[in-house]
Design an enzyme around this catalytic site. Sequence first.
Site, mmCIF file in Angstrom:
data_model
loop_
_atom_site.group_PDB
_atom_site.id
_atom_site.type_symbol
_atom_site.label_atom_id
_atom_site.label_comp_id
_atom_site.label_asym_id
_atom_site.label_seq_id
_atom_site.Cartn_x
_atom_site.Cartn_y
_atom_site.Cartn_z
ATOM 1 N N SER A 15 0.656 -1.309 -0.016
ATOM 2 C CA SER A 15 0.066 -0.051 -0.081
ATOM 3 C C SER A 15 0.864 1.502 -0.016
ATOM 4 O O SER A 15 1.731 1.398 -0.930
ATOM 5 C CB SER A 15 -1.000 -0.103 1.328
ATOM 6 O OG SER A 15 -2.006 0.942 1.216
ATOM 7 N N HIS B 287 -7.472 -5.696 -0.681
ATOM 8 C CA HIS B 287 -6.098 -4.641 -0.977
ATOM 9 C C HIS B 287 -5.106 -5.410 0.420
ATOM 10 O O HIS B 287 -3.864 -5.194 0.261
ATOM 11 C CB HIS B 287 -6.562 -3.310 -0.150
ATOM 12 C CG HIS B 287 -5.655 -2.157 -0.015
ATOM 13 N ND1 HIS B 287 -4.976 -1.879 -0.912
ATOM 14 C CD2 HIS B 287 -4.739 -1.801 1.238
ATOM 15 C CE1 HIS B 287 -4.148 -0.927 -0.627
ATOM 16 N NE2 HIS B 287 -3.878 -0.950 0.551
ATOM 17 N N ASP C 3 3.909 23.829 -0.955
ATOM 18 C CA ASP C 3 5.265 23.704 -1.733
ATOM 19 C C ASP C 3 5.809 22.337 -1.411
ATOM 20 O O ASP C 3 6.811 22.046 -1.275
ATOM 21 C CB ASP C 3 6.055 24.644 -0.798
ATOM 22 C CG ASP C 3 6.038 24.530 0.708
ATOM 23 O OD1 ASP C 3 5.300 23.570 1.084
ATOM 24 O OD2 ASP C 3 6.914 24.971 1.408
#
Length: 433
Positions: free
Chosen positions: A144, A411, A358
């Site tokens: 993951s 998953h 940023d």
Amino acid sequence: MSVSYRQPGVVLTDRRFTVPLDHNAPAGETIEIYAREVAAADRPGQDLPWLVYLQGGPGFGANRFVGRQAWLERALKEYRVLLLDQRGTGRSTPANRQTLPLRGGPAEQADYLTLFRGDSIVRDCELIRREITGGAPWTVLGQSFGGFCTVNYLSTAPEGLSAAVITGGLPALDAHADDVYRAAYPRIERKVAAHYARYPQDVERARRIADHLLSHDVVLPNGYRLTVEAFQSLGILLGGSEGSHRLHYLLEDAFVRTPGGGELSDAFQEEAQSLLSYAGHPLYALIHEAIYGQDDRPTDWSAERVRGEFPQFDAAKTLTGDGPLLFTGESVHPWTFDADPALRPLRETAELLAARADWQPLYDRERLAANEVPVAAAVYHDDMYVDTAHALHTARSIRGLRTWVTDEFEHDGVRAGGPRVLDRLLALARDEV
């Protein structure tokens, strides 16, 4: 000093490493990274190659296995394994509501947390690798978010890798968080529909709970404020192999009769708070959207904003009709920091991170296109947490990467599938199949 001890079939060794807080200022402040070495009990001293495991998350320490559970059975046939508690998690220098005030106010805390993304984790790995392997490359297994870190590894330090295997963790290389969640909500809706197809009795149960929460102020025993949005977020369970069944059992125990009428049962409340609280993994909430930040656009509570594009997830509107309540999935919202007592002191810090514009790039397309490291990735068909289309697009961008696309697992396939998933991926990476 390293300490070794035994569990069934394995020898474990505690390891601690000192790394720079900011790798761009290596002479500055340091933090500690903890890792647990695992070796087969019949060859703890052998000079075997290393496999380092990068846990999913962000914000979770490495799995606390007992013995040779899950994929360890396969790994220990040929590797020494290093289970890394990524910076800020587990037994590594922690980052939570108790420790972050040591940094100063919310602005200082937010600046500090920008150093806890995948790029810093990979640079930690490189320092640790050189310390314990003598400079030899190692194999990385990324699950993951650990897969996101692995793709950063391939982008920035491929010389440190002899091979890489990724499970459910191929990130979109240049998508904004909005793109990630815009793809996620339809996927979540499909998972909810599949759950109700399996357990149709849960449609009315979920609607009843939601209706109760819209008309009652419910505070769980640990102080968590259970709103209807928080209840919907229990849909995160639906991405795991046993998640639909766990959600069903939770819903069937929801109400109990009392002299004052129906109330949410103590059993339901206890289980709900254990699933919803971020007390054990606050970094997940704090930097979850930040793992997608790579440009001059803020994430700006992406999951919350994009949810507005899918009105079918609005519980109040749903309850005016007779349709099924939709659960949500892997997302963090502003209300999360109001509901959870483990996160409330960090709300302003989270706001500053959401506004940050940023973020540095995490992936290098040119280096990935020229990749020479053997790589294999399991892509779980209709994975609830990682978009399949995004994952396959990234797979095509990494030279030599071989994929195993499967709907056999959810998953958590690398855990639920035991040794089989790692065995197949190693064979793919070695071109043995």
